[in-house]
Motif scaffolding. Sequence first.
Motif, PDB file in Angstrom:
ATOM      1  N   GLY A 240      27.201  43.730  43.726  1.00 34.97           N
ATOM      2  CA  GLY A 240      28.051  42.884  42.891  1.00 34.97           C
ATOM      3  C   GLY A 240      28.716  43.652  41.756  1.00 34.97           C
ATOM      4  O   GLY A 240      29.450  43.080  40.962  1.00 34.97           O
ATOM      5  N   LEU A 241      28.466  44.954  41.679  1.00 33.41           N
ATOM      6  CA  LEU A 241      29.082  45.735  40.604  1.00 33.41           C
ATOM      7  C   LEU A 241      30.566  45.977  40.863  1.00 33.41           C
ATOM      8  O   LEU A 241      31.330  46.229  39.937  1.00 33.41           O
ATOM      9  CB  LEU A 241      28.357  47.075  40.439  1.00 33.41           C
ATOM     10  N   TYR A 242      30.958  45.939  42.108  1.00 33.54           N
ATOM     11  CA  TYR A 242      32.381  46.096  42.413  1.00 33.54           C
ATOM     12  C   TYR A 242      32.839  44.929  43.286  1.00 33.54           C
ATOM     13  O   TYR A 242      32.822  45.017  44.506  1.00 33.54           O
ATOM     14  CB  TYR A 242      32.662  47.426  43.115  1.00 33.54           C
ATOM     15  N   PRO A 243      33.206  43.822  42.657  1.00 34.40           N
ATOM     16  CA  PRO A 243      33.619  42.668  43.455  1.00 34.40           C
ATOM     17  C   PRO A 243      34.893  42.946  44.249  1.00 34.40           C
ATOM     18  O   PRO A 243      35.856  43.484  43.698  1.00 34.40           O
ATOM     19  CB  PRO A 243      33.841  41.556  42.428  1.00 34.40           C
ATOM     20  N   VAL A 244      34.854  42.649  45.526  1.00 36.33           N
ATOM     21  CA  VAL A 244      36.037  42.834  46.379  1.00 36.33           C
ATOM     22  C   VAL A 244      36.662  41.465  46.622  1.00 36.33           C
ATOM     23  O   VAL A 244      36.017  40.585  47.173  1.00 36.33           O
ATOM     24  CB  VAL A 244      35.634  43.512  47.708  1.00 36.33           C
ATOM     25  N   PHE A 245      37.884  41.307  46.138  1.00 42.08           N
ATOM     26  CA  PHE A 245      38.516  39.983  46.225  1.00 42.08           C
ATOM     27  C   PHE A 245      40.029  40.095  46.337  1.00 42.08           C
ATOM     28  O   PHE A 245      40.599  41.178  46.197  1.00 42.08           O
ATOM     29  CB  PHE A 245      38.144  39.138  44.997  1.00 42.08           C
ATOM     30  N   GLU A 246      40.645  38.980  46.586  1.00 46.79           N
ATOM     31  CA  GLU A 246      42.102  38.881  46.635  1.00 46.79           C
ATOM     32  C   GLU A 246      42.532  37.804  45.646  1.00 46.79           C
ATOM     33  O   GLU A 246      41.898  36.753  45.568  1.00 46.79           O
ATOM     34  CB  GLU A 246      42.531  38.418  48.034  1.00 46.79           C
ATOM     35  N   MET A 247      43.587  38.077  44.903  1.00 41.21           N
ATOM     36  CA  MET A 247      44.132  37.069  43.985  1.00 41.21           C
ATOM     37  C   MET A 247      45.576  36.828  44.356  1.00 41.21           C
ATOM     38  O   MET A 247      46.360  37.763  44.446  1.00 41.21           O
ATOM     39  CB  MET A 247      44.086  37.592  42.544  1.00 41.21           C
ATOM     40  N   GLU A 248      45.892  35.577  44.585  1.00 42.39           N
ATOM     41  CA  GLU A 248      47.286  35.260  44.874  1.00 42.39           C
ATOM     42  C   GLU A 248      47.806  34.345  43.787  1.00 42.39           C
ATOM     43  O   GLU A 248      47.202  33.301  43.518  1.00 42.39           O
ATOM     44  CB  GLU A 248      47.413  34.625  46.253  1.00 42.39           C
TER      45      GLU A 248
END
Lengths: 305, 86
Positions: A240-248
């Motif tokens: 969880g130290l590097y959250p991988v996500f997408e923001m639109e």
Amino acid sequence: MTTTTLAAPKEQSCQTLLASGHTACTGCGEALAAKLVLGAAGPNIIVTDATGCLEVFTTRFPQSSWEVPFIHSLFENSAAVASGVEVALKALGRQNEAKVIAQGGDGGTADIGLQALSGMLERGHDILYVCYDNEAYMNTGVQRSGLTPFDCMTTTSPCGELSWGNKHNKKDMPSIAAAHGIPYVATASVAFPKDIENKVKKALSITGPKYMQIHSPCPLGWRSNPQLTIKVAKLAVQTGLYPVFEMENGKVTKVRKITTPKTPVEEYLKIQGRFAHLFKSPKGKEEIQKIQEIADRNIEKYGLA
Amino acid sequence: MRLDLGAIAKAGTSKANQTGGWRNFKPIFHQKKCNSCDLCRIYCPEGCVTMIEKKKYTVDYAYCKGCGICAEECSSSDIEMVVEEK
């Protein structure tokens, strides 16, 4: 006026668009990330790069590893140069011939190049900005940058009796980029190549400024085993130290869930020399707890669990 | 060395630079248990692993720096790192 074609030559003798023979260290995460980004974007691109490891190890004059049009100018202006390239393509009416990708390391993005990047995002250029985040100025000998994580040992944030390393938290660059109201922001990790490919392709299909940050381990600066580059990157995501996500359009639309039960941050920290000081004294436990809290906050904020 | 205006380098010319000499450990692709997961090729930072045919991968030792990522990530443990003596 004669015009030259922007497309890469058809007879591609190379397998990848980043040719072998570059002088990256063994097990370099950034070289891998750049290879994956170029592979996903395809040959019809123009890339710019900020000063940093990537620029230095790929363009050892008079050689170049780039099989696509590439331009490097200064440390701070990768985004500004890309803006110029994009506007020039528009002025020539050739914007359909090539996509523009600006690249930079974490220092060239979050510290030195931040105002050029901000300007690019503000003006709404049709550019994908890729930040290869190896969490310090690795090219010049591991100095801390705005994206260096908490309690990380670097040469300018050394550990010792009075210090646990970097005192500041990692700058939340994706949120800063998203605050410009841009259509697409994503984070990724070299441990998940398919994810990088999908995100690059998706970003290039969107018109407007896009920001992407790729976690790229640096065995030299992180003092980790080159063989474990992918493992280290995977653990950063899983803890969880590097959250991988997408923001639109400013909203988080997709996250990579972590496996439950969650992996303790120790797993990630103990295989890297830059965090070794946390395991040397009993007081280090408190510091590790603080890092665990950062991970827990990320898990809650992005709904990773 | 003459520096032209703009210091232009030709595309892909770094291939003249054979980085294989850096290697301490050499990956040996046994090609026995390979299940064509493609991870060695995808994860290679040098881009020097190629697929000859299905379940048969090879590495270009002229460029391989011996980082060992392919051996570590190989899903069928078919790649072995051995000390290279020159």
